[in-house]
Design a protein around this motif. Structure first.
Motif, PDB file in Angstrom:
ATOM      1  N   THR A  68      37.298 -21.871  -5.611  1.00 38.21           N
ATOM      2  CA  THR A  68      37.317 -23.243  -6.116  1.00 38.21           C
ATOM      3  C   THR A  68      38.078 -23.321  -7.436  1.00 38.21           C
ATOM      4  O   THR A  68      38.862 -24.255  -7.650  1.00 38.21           O
ATOM      5  CB  THR A  68      35.877 -23.759  -6.315  1.00 38.21           C
ATOM      6  OG1 THR A  68      35.204 -23.750  -5.063  1.00 38.21           O
ATOM      7  CG2 THR A  68      35.881 -25.170  -6.879  1.00 38.21           C
ATOM      8  N   VAL A  69      37.876 -22.338  -8.316  1.00 31.66           N
ATOM      9  CA  VAL A  69      38.583 -22.315  -9.605  1.00 31.66           C
ATOM     10  C   VAL A  69      40.089 -22.271  -9.375  1.00 31.66           C
ATOM     11  O   VAL A  69      40.855 -23.012 -10.006  1.00 31.66           O
ATOM     12  CB  VAL A  69      38.116 -21.113 -10.454  1.00 31.66           C
ATOM     13  CG1 VAL A  69      39.008 -20.939 -11.690  1.00 31.66           C
ATOM     14  CG2 VAL A  69      36.674 -21.292 -10.882  1.00 31.66           C
ATOM     15  N   GLY A  70      40.526 -21.410  -8.440  1.00 33.74           N
ATOM     16  CA  GLY A  70      41.957 -21.325  -8.140  1.00 33.74           C
ATOM     17  C   GLY A  70      42.492 -22.608  -7.536  1.00 33.74           C
ATOM     18  O   GLY A  70      43.600 -23.054  -7.864  1.00 33.74           O
TER      19      GLY A  70
ATOM     20  N   GLY B 141      29.230 -20.298  -9.846  1.00 33.81           N
ATOM     21  CA  GLY B 141      30.147 -21.232 -10.497  1.00 33.81           C
ATOM     22  C   GLY B 141      30.383 -20.962 -11.973  1.00 33.81           C
ATOM     23  O   GLY B 141      31.147 -21.692 -12.623  1.00 33.81           O
ATOM     24  N   ARG B 142      29.761 -19.929 -12.538  1.00 32.59           N
ATOM     25  CA  ARG B 142      29.924 -19.616 -13.960  1.00 32.59           C
ATOM     26  C   ARG B 142      30.629 -18.274 -14.145  1.00 32.59           C
ATOM     27  O   ARG B 142      30.485 -17.369 -13.310  1.00 32.59           O
ATOM     28  CB  ARG B 142      28.545 -19.539 -14.650  1.00 32.59           C
ATOM     29  CG  ARG B 142      27.839 -20.879 -14.785  1.00 32.59           C
ATOM     30  CD  ARG B 142      26.469 -20.668 -15.415  1.00 32.59           C
ATOM     31  NE  ARG B 142      25.833 -21.951 -15.721  1.00 32.59           N
ATOM     32  CZ  ARG B 142      25.941 -22.575 -16.883  1.00 32.59           C
ATOM     33  NH1 ARG B 142      26.678 -22.045 -17.853  1.00 32.59           N
ATOM     34  NH2 ARG B 142      25.338 -23.732 -17.090  1.00 32.59           N
ATOM     35  N   ILE B 143      31.355 -18.152 -15.236  1.00 34.64           N
ATOM     36  CA  ILE B 143      31.942 -16.860 -15.583  1.00 34.64           C
ATOM     37  C   ILE B 143      30.856 -16.038 -16.280  1.00 34.64           C
ATOM     38  O   ILE B 143      30.455 -16.337 -17.411  1.00 34.64           O
ATOM     39  CB  ILE B 143      33.171 -17.023 -16.492  1.00 34.64           C
ATOM     40  CG1 ILE B 143      34.294 -17.745 -15.733  1.00 34.64           C
ATOM     41  CG2 ILE B 143      33.656 -15.658 -16.974  1.00 34.64           C
ATOM     42  CD1 ILE B 143      35.560 -17.921 -16.527  1.00 34.64           C
ATOM     43  N   LYS B 144      30.387 -15.027 -15.568  1.00 38.22           N
ATOM     44  CA  LYS B 144      29.294 -14.215 -16.105  1.00 38.22           C
ATOM     45  C   LYS B 144      29.803 -13.202 -17.137  1.00 38.22           C
ATOM     46  O   LYS B 144      29.116 -12.903 -18.122  1.00 38.22           O
ATOM     47  CB  LYS B 144      28.587 -13.501 -14.947  1.00 38.22           C
ATOM     48  CG  LYS B 144      27.288 -12.827 -15.352  1.00 38.22           C
ATOM     49  CD  LYS B 144      26.549 -12.335 -14.109  1.00 38.22           C
ATOM     50  CE  LYS B 144      25.216 -11.708 -14.515  1.00 38.22           C
ATOM     51  NZ  LYS B 144      24.467 -11.225 -13.318  1.00 38.22           N
TER      52      LYS B 144
ATOM     53  N   SER C 209      33.965 -28.297 -14.926  1.00 39.69           N
ATOM     54  CA  SER C 209      32.865 -28.378 -13.957  1.00 39.69           C
ATOM     55  C   SER C 209      33.323 -29.163 -12.748  1.00 39.69           C
ATOM     56  O   SER C 209      34.091 -30.122 -12.875  1.00 39.69           O
ATOM     57  CB  SER C 209      31.637 -29.048 -14.584  1.00 39.69           C
ATOM     58  OG  SER C 209      31.077 -28.244 -15.604  1.00 39.69           O
ATOM     59  N   PHE C 210      32.848 -28.743 -11.595  1.00 41.00           N
ATOM     60  CA  PHE C 210      33.231 -29.410 -10.348  1.00 41.00           C
ATOM     61  C   PHE C 210      32.145 -29.184  -9.311  1.00 41.00           C
ATOM     62  O   PHE C 210      31.577 -28.099  -9.201  1.00 41.00           O
ATOM     63  CB  PHE C 210      34.557 -28.863  -9.828  1.00 41.00           C
ATOM     64  CG  PHE C 210      34.955 -29.407  -8.480  1.00 41.00           C
ATOM     65  CD1 PHE C 210      35.538 -30.660  -8.370  1.00 41.00           C
ATOM     66  CD2 PHE C 210      34.735 -28.673  -7.318  1.00 41.00           C
ATOM     67  CE1 PHE C 210      35.887 -31.171  -7.136  1.00 41.00           C
ATOM     68  CE2 PHE C 210      35.082 -29.186  -6.083  1.00 41.00           C
ATOM     69  CZ  PHE C 210      35.660 -30.433  -5.998  1.00 41.00           C
TER      70      PHE C 210
ATOM     71  N   LYS D 172      27.054 -26.806  -7.948  1.00 45.26           N
ATOM     72  CA  LYS D 172      28.179 -26.836  -8.872  1.00 45.26           C
ATOM     73  C   LYS D 172      29.071 -25.652  -8.558  1.00 45.26           C
ATOM     74  O   LYS D 172      28.738 -24.514  -8.897  1.00 45.26           O
ATOM     75  CB  LYS D 172      27.698 -26.798 -10.321  1.00 45.26           C
ATOM     76  CG  LYS D 172      27.330 -28.167 -10.876  1.00 45.26           C
ATOM     77  CD  LYS D 172      27.238 -28.119 -12.380  1.00 45.26           C
ATOM     78  CE  LYS D 172      27.007 -29.548 -12.913  1.00 45.26           C
ATOM     79  NZ  LYS D 172      26.939 -29.559 -14.401  1.00 45.26           N
ATOM     80  N   ALA D 173      30.182 -25.915  -7.899  1.00 44.82           N
ATOM     81  CA  ALA D 173      31.085 -24.835  -7.522  1.00 44.82           C
ATOM     82  C   ALA D 173      31.761 -24.243  -8.749  1.00 44.82           C
ATOM     83  O   ALA D 173      32.141 -23.071  -8.756  1.00 44.82           O
ATOM     84  CB  ALA D 173      32.126 -25.354  -6.532  1.00 44.82           C
TER      85      ALA D 173
END
Length: 601
Positions: free
Chosen positions: A397-399, A566-569, A349-350, A370-371
């Motif tokens: 953001t994840v990358g 920000g979530r993996i759907k 989480s970030f 929450k990115a």
């Protein structure tokens, strides 16, 4: 609003913070102050000998040999005072410039240790202002305040004390008059720091509007936005002017009253002196001596008081410098060996909330609180993973969290089974190549810009990387080929040309993990197809993370993560997502018109 006491606290805090940089040169600062005091005492000597000459001239039996001797000593004191002041200034400047040099070096070293994300939140313009303008703005205070403020306070103090010994009544009248003038003047210092901070903000807004107007004048005129952009430009300039005029209006009364009283220290001396001279309690020679001495009091005190203004400004500058020097660095260990290139996100989480006081951070925080929100997935070594989703979904953001732009707030990211915080930053930089849509080239030759990926690369290897990135042909067409200067920020090249060169640079790095964030967004379809094919070949055997909007470019990825808010759907192959994720299927249908070839296996 801060009082003068508040300003003194800020000044003391500033010097406490700056002490570490000043300490190595305290000998120079101390010598400068001592010599400055000597200069002041010698200057006071000129008044002493001038007074003696006046007394001797009013004597009934004037001794011209004494008058000549006093004149010689007066001249020697004046010359000595000038020489001492020059030496003091030289010493203080030498110490000040070395102090500023050390601050700049520390600032630059800190920039090298800051997380990459810091530079997204804080633009290069702001950092340039701090590194160049703000630090340079402290030079005058450091170089002049300690010696000159000390000297300009000691000199008048000495003369006032002497006047009290000559006639305490006249000296007291003059002292009360000067204090009255300065007490009125000091009213303009109330809330000075807040006002100065507001002035800096207004200046930055104006500068930004000017840069935007000048840099974007072509776009403004092409799209018929002349009136709108001009009004924005005028409003920023008017806002800056109005703020300064308003500040001046607030302080003008205090300044005018103070300057109408304090400078005329001769006035109370003349009035009180005439009263006491007329009743015979003050000798004529001493009366004239008091008049001469009064001329040497106000001007030095006024010079000393100007440094209060500068110290308050320097306190504001120091806060910005401290904010950078004290900015938390990424938590990193010293591990350098990687077991493999398997990557895993575990409950990551970030949020950008921590940056909400800064411009970009505030915007990012508003877009998505929450990115990254409890993101968990695995990437096998040598595989290709694509991250897709709507704009602002958090995929970039994840990358960037993997690339080390920021530390995660919660959870962990591992490479080879070890948390990336256990590795040294140097080891991670060697392991990961990150290419995004924001390109930057140095004002060097194109060959040298590509060689940044590998300083030991030969010219043949550089040209081979350029061929793979689809930029060899256009480079050869330039006037000086690979020796053509890219210009500041790559300004002499188009966006697509810059992007292909940065891809060639990333290829030269030959890192086992590659992150491509819209890496070909500035390329035209024909060149993009060529670059995608070259990247596909160059990425074989590497662990590849691709962040894309054009879904056809990642159709053959080993796994695709659809990210939203920000979530993996949903996560799976292209075929699996087409069956189970309606949002992905809708994005694919919208992108069907894109004829860009897909990544090759």
């Amino acid at each position: 609003m801060k009082t003068e006491e508040g300003t003194r606290r800020e000044s003391a805090s500033f010097f406490k913070e700056l002490g570490g940089f000043m300490r190595p040169y305290r000998g120079g600062y101390s010598s400068s102050v001592i010599i400055s005091v000597l200069s002041v005492l010698l200057n006071v000597g000129t008044y002493i000998f001038a007074g003696k000459i006046v007394v001797e001239l009013f004597s009934s039996h004037s001794d011209w040999s004494k008058i000549v001797s006093f004149g010689v000593f007066l001249a020697l004191c004046k010359i000595g005072s000038g020489l001492a002041m020059n030496l003091s200034t030289w010493l203080s400047h030498k110490a000040a410039f070395k102090t500023l040099r050390d601050i700049r070096i520390a600032f630059a070293k800190k920039m090298l240790r800051l997380p990459l994300g810091y530079f997204e939140v804080n633009g290069s313009g702001r950092l340039k202002t701090i590194l160049v303008d703000n630090i340079e703005g402290m030079e005058k205070t450091l170089a002049h305040m300690l010696p000159e403020m000390t000297g300009n306070l000691i000199g008048p103090l000495f003369l006032i004390v002497w006047m009290f010994f000559i006639d305490w009544r006249v000296a007291l009248a003059m002292t009360i008059w000067i204090l009255l003038g300065f007490s009125v003047t000091m009213g303009m210092m109330r809330g000075y720091e807040e006002k100065f901070r507001g002035q800096l903000k207004a200046s930055k807004s104006m500068n930004q509007a000017i840069v935007e107007f000048v840099s974007g004048i072509e776009v403004i005129k092409n799209f018929g936005r002349t009136k709108e952009s001009y009004l924005k430009y005028v409003e920023a300039i008017k806002g800056h002017a109005d703020y300064n005029v308003g500040w001046m209006r607030e302080t003008q009364v205090y300044s005018s009253l103070g300057m109408a009283i304090a400078p005329f220290s001769i006035f109370p001396v003349l009035i009180s002196g005439l009263i006491f001279w007329s009743d015979g309690s003050l000798k004529t020679s001493l009366f004239f001596l008091l008049i001469i001495l009064s001329f040497g009091i106000f001007s030095p005190l006024m010079i000393a008081l100007t440094y209060i203004d500068q110290v308050a400004q320097m306190g504001t500058y120091a806060k910005e410098i401290r904010n950078v020097l004290n900015y938390p660095e990424l938590r990193r260990g010293d591990k350098t060996d990687f077991n493999n290139n398997d990557i895993e996100f575990k409950g990551v989480s970030f949020s950008y909330d921590k940056f909400s006081n800064d411009g970009l951070g505030k915007a990012l925080a508003n877009i998505n609180k929450k990115a990254a929100d409890n993101v968990s997935f695995k990437i096998k070594e040598g595989s290709m993973t694509a991250l897709v989703g709507p704009s602002g979904s958090g995929k970039s953001t994840v990358g960037k969290l993997l690339a080390g732009y920021w530390d995660v707030d919660y959870g962990s990211i591992t490479i080879g089974g070890c948390d990336i915080r256990e590795y040294s930053q140097e080891a991670l930089n060697e392991r990961i190549a990150f290419v995004d849509q924001d390109t930057f080239l140095f004002d060097k030759t194109i060959r040298d810009n590509i060689r940044l990926g590998n300083n030991d690369a030969t010219d043949e290897e550089i040209e081979e990387a350029a061929k793979k990135a689809g930029c060899h042909e256009f480079i050869l067409s330039l006037p000086n080929g690979y020796e053509t200067m890219a210009g500041s920020g790559g300004g002499s090249l188009s966006g697509g040309e810059r992007q292909r060169i940065t891809i060639a640079r990333a290829m030269m790095k030959n890192a086992p993990i590659m992150i491509l964030d819209e890496a070909t967004s500035s390329s035209d379809p024909e060149n993009e197809a060529s670059i995608q094919k070259s990247l596909s070949a160059a990425a074989r055997g590497k662990t590849l993370i691709v962040i894309a909007h054009r879904l056809t470019t990642i159709k053959n990825a080993n796994q695709i993560a659809y990210i939203e808010d920000g979530r993996i759907k949903q996560m799976g192959t292209h075929e699996e997502l087409m069956r189970s994720c309606s949002d992905y299927r809708m994005m694919w249908e919208l992108s069907e018109g894109d004829k860009t070839p897909a990544w090759e296996d």
